[in-house]
Structure formats: structure tokens, C-alpha cells
Design an enzyme around this catalytic site. Structure first.
Site, mmCIF file in Angstrom:
data_model
loop_
_atom_site.group_PDB
_atom_site.id
_atom_site.type_symbol
_atom_site.label_atom_id
_atom_site.label_comp_id
_atom_site.label_asym_id
_atom_site.label_seq_id
_atom_site.Cartn_x
_atom_site.Cartn_y
_atom_site.Cartn_z
ATOM 1 N N CYS A 84 29.477 25.029 9.022
ATOM 2 C CA CYS A 84 29.185 24.916 10.450
ATOM 3 C C CYS A 84 28.828 23.492 10.861
ATOM 4 O O CYS A 84 28.702 23.198 12.051
ATOM 5 C CB CYS A 84 28.048 25.865 10.827
ATOM 6 N N CYS A 211 21.803 35.548 18.894
ATOM 7 C CA CYS A 211 22.955 35.091 18.113
ATOM 8 C C CYS A 211 23.924 34.273 18.967
ATOM 9 O O CYS A 211 24.245 34.662 20.097
ATOM 10 C CB CYS A 211 23.709 36.299 17.551
ATOM 11 N N SER A 212 24.413 33.176 18.417
ATOM 12 C CA SER A 212 25.449 32.401 19.115
ATOM 13 C C SER A 212 26.760 33.181 19.092
ATOM 14 O O SER A 212 27.009 33.977 18.190
ATOM 15 C CB SER A 212 25.625 31.031 18.459
ATOM 16 N N LYS A 331 23.686 28.555 21.206
ATOM 17 C CA LYS A 331 23.378 29.897 21.699
ATOM 18 C C LYS A 331 24.070 30.194 23.025
ATOM 19 O O LYS A 331 24.596 31.292 23.224
ATOM 20 C CB LYS A 331 21.855 30.027 21.833
ATOM 21 N N HIS A 335 29.643 28.185 19.843
ATOM 22 C CA HIS A 335 29.643 27.606 18.498
ATOM 23 C C HIS A 335 31.037 27.692 17.869
ATOM 24 O O HIS A 335 31.242 28.417 16.896
ATOM 25 C CB HIS A 335 28.597 28.351 17.650
#
Length: 388
Positions: A84, A211-212, A331, A335
């Protein structure tokens, strides 16, 4: 100062039907070259940040920027990957190339097209950023990884669900000001705090609002040496750039200490000769609200176990002593894995030149970016300031 960002581009993040990784790369590359005020022929080296070709059929991405203009043909171009934190990894490759005097202008494009897969298929790709030998069967995939981290944090320090809900509210409030964000809608505290059909538990204590999202998007920067940059129309200097990798298995680490992120932060601030509160704002890696909470501690804003103070006392709000993720962060902004680190640097650059629109903070001198791959495994910290 090691090098400068002299041009950038940031597309809309979200579920971008009709776009491909190629179309996203070409648009970002073209716009960043134009923003820098150079010609495609001036680019010497290209890096493409793309975490995982498994999201799309076209897995070989490194030459796709050459579709931007015939003058990019035969330029050396390499795909970079570090989970990531792939976008920052690509930027660091550019910085290293400049430091070695192998190029004058480097183009870095970060991209991910994640939404062509269904959620189960995307989860299969995402879990590969964990230590598969031990962690692949954790329920709920990569969200389950952070569900486990969050549960362990709660066991040691108590239930921090109030703080996580406030972090989510902050993210969406900031994202509502960001025209590039995946989500541009504010959420109420009660909605984020209370499990419901629209906000169910996903993994451990984490709800959907923690959660993103799965996101498509691309961003790009043009890098050059400081001497060249000072003669250009905008220049954002790297006062520090640090990279720390930790063990991949969570079983080999105290997973709630975020020791890799803490060391990256420590080294970046030392290189920059700054204290944390000398920064005007931070763009940090909030893949989950609990990640942001623990990162407050890793960056040194609070003592271990006291990260909640930063959100409860308003320190990290837009008008706080250290605003965090005024872009909406991962968020709310989204992402798209390979693009995230590049996006964070672009968001910081826009603030530093006073061109962040509705997101703009009133006074900014220096910024930091923290981009994390996996569960605190690959960690990149940059300190940026305006050189002109």
C-alpha cells in the site's frame, strides 16, 4: 533538501467506470508534465507505482506512460511495488535516481484500478499484502488484519470506539471539501459510532465507516534537482525522505506498537531537523481509523495508548495544532493502492503553494506525508516545504 516536486496532477478518485489503468496513467502523466512547464521529451526516467496487476487483466504497466506522447518512446520506465506504500516507493526511486545524477526530470505516476473485481475477488488480491503463510486465512481478509490489530489495541488500552468514530467523522468532513475524493459526504457521529444495517461490523471492532473504500484513481508528480527546480514556476522541496521496512509476519512484532512507522517518523524529523509540531499539517495513512489512531502515537503526537487524546481534544482537526488528513485521507479520499502515496504528496504540494481550494488551510509552511504498506511493514515518511 534532496530534490523537488515541480509539477503534479490528481484525478478524481472513486468507482471510475469506463476508465482503464492506461487511461488513468495517460491523463495523469500528461497533466503533470504540462503543470511542470516542461515537454515530454524533457522527461529522462519514468516510474509507475502499481501495487498489484491482479486487479486488471493488463498486469504489465511500466510502458503505459509512453502512450502519453511519442516523445516518451524509449524512455526507461519501471513499475515499482511495495504494497500500500507503492506510490511513495515509486517517488523514492525517483529521488534516488536524481541523487545518483542519472536524470534531470523524473516522472512518477501512481495508479490502481480496483473496482473491476467484486468484493470477494478484491479481498483475495488485498490479502497478498499480508504474510500469507500465517495470515491469509484471517476472517474478512485485510480488514481482518486490522480488525486483529484493533482488538489487540482495545485489549491493552480499552475500547476506543468513540475515538474511531470521531476519526471517521473528521475524514468525511474533510473529504466533503475535496473535489478529488471518492466520498464527498459528511457522516454524523452517531452513524459512525453505532452499528446498523448501513454500517455493519466488518472485522473485530471495525465497522464499515472505519474502513477505506475500494477505489480507482491515479496521481502523478514530476521531480527534479533543487538547482533546476529553483528556476521553475513552483518547487516543493523534500526536506526529508525516509524508508523503513519491518518484518512481514505480525507474529514477529508487537502489532500495536507500529515500530516501523515510529522509526520512519523519527528518522524523517531528525533528517529535517524539526520537531513534530513544527509541521503545519500531516497526510497520514488512515487505511482504517485505527491505523490513524495508532499513527498519532507513532509520530510522537501522544504517548502509547493515548492516541485518542489527539482526536477528543481536537488537535488533529483542520483548526487544531496538527491537522491530519485535511484531504479526507484514505478513508474519504479513497485508497487506490498504487496511487495513494503519490496522491498524498500531491495533496501536500497543493496546500504548500496555496492552491488547495476549499481544502486550503490558512497558514502552511511545512508538511509531512506518511505512507504505510501492509500492517506497518513498508513505511515511508517525507517532510516537504515550499522552495519557491
Amino acid at each position: 533538501m534532496t530534490a523537488c516536486i515541480v509539477g503534479w496532477s490528481h484525478g478524481k478518485f472513486g468507482k471510475l467506470d469506463g476508465e482503464t489503468s492506461e487511461s488513468l496513467i495517460v491523463k495523469a502523466a500528461s497533466e503533470s508534465i504540462a503543470h511542470a512547464g516542461i515537454e515530454p521529451k524533457d522527461v529522462d526516467v519514468i516510474y509507475v507505482g502499481n501495487m498489484n496487476g491482479g486487479f486488471v487483466r493488463q498486469e504489465f504497466h511500466s510502458s503505459l506512460p509512453l502512450q502519453t506522447h511519442p516523445d516518451l518512446r524509449f524512455k526507461p520506465s519501471t513499475r515499482v511495488e511495495n504494497a500500500c506504500a507503492t506510490g511513495s516507493a515509486a517517488i523514492h526511486m525517483g529521488l534516488n535516481t536524481l541523487a545518483a545524477k542519472k536524470a534531470r526530470f523524473v516522472l512518477v505516476v501512481g495508479v490502481e484500478k480496483m473496482t473491476e473485481l467484486n468484493s470477494a475477488q478484491a479481498g483475495e488480491v488485498l490479502i497478498k499484502a499480508s504474510y500469507v503463510a500465517e495470515e491469509a486465512n484471517i476472517e474478512a481478509g485485510f480488514a481482518g488484519i486490522f480488525g486483529k490489530i484493533t482488538s489487540a489495541y482495545f485489549q491493552r488500552y480499552g475500547d476506543k470506539s468513540d475515538a474511531l468514530a470521531k476519526i471517521a467523522v473528521k475524514a468525511h468532513k474533510n473529504g466533503a471539501k475535496n473535489p478529488f475524493a471518492h466520498f464527498q459526504k459528511e457522516f454524523a457521529y452517531e452513524f459512525c459510532r453505532t452499528p446498523s444495517d448501513k454500517n455493519p461490523f466488518v472485522a473485530g471492532p471495525l465497522k464499515r465507516t472505519d474502513c477505506s473504500p475500494v477505489t480507482d484513481g491515479a496521481a502523478a508528480v514530476v521531480l527534479t534537482d533543487v538547482g533546476t527546480a529553483l528556476g521553475m514556476k513552483q518547487a516543493i522541496a523534500f526536506r526529508a525522505a525516509q524508508h523503513v521496512n519491518d518484518f512481514l509476519p505480525m507474529s514477529k512484532r508487537d502489532i500495536i506498537k507500529f515500530e516501523g512507522p515510529a522509526l520512519a517518523w523519527k528518522q524523517a524529523l531528525a533528517e529535517a531537523h524539526l520537531d513534530l509540531l513544527d509541521l503545519s499539517f500531516v497526510e497520514s495513512h488512515d487505511c482504517f481509523t485505527s491505523a490513524e489512531l495508532i499513527e498519532y502515537e507513532a509520530m510522537g503526537l501522544t504517548a502509547p495508548g493515548e492516541g485518542e487524546r489527539a482526536i477528543h481534544e481536537g488537535w488533529v482537526e483542520r483548526d487544531g495544532k496538527l491537522p491530519v488528513n485535511v484531504s479526507g485521507g484514505l478513508k474519504a479520499k479513497g485508497h487506490p493502492l498504487g496511487a495513494t502515496g503519490v496522491s498524498q504528496h500531491v495533496m501536500a504540494a497543493m496546500q504548500l503553494v496555496g492552491e488547495a481550494g476549499d481544502m486550503q488551510l490558512p497558514r502552511v509552511d511545512r508538511a509531512a506525508v506518511f505512507n504505510m504498506g501492509g500492517s506497518g511493514v513498508s513505511n515511508y515518511a517525507s517532510v516537504l516545504e515550499r522552495a519557491r
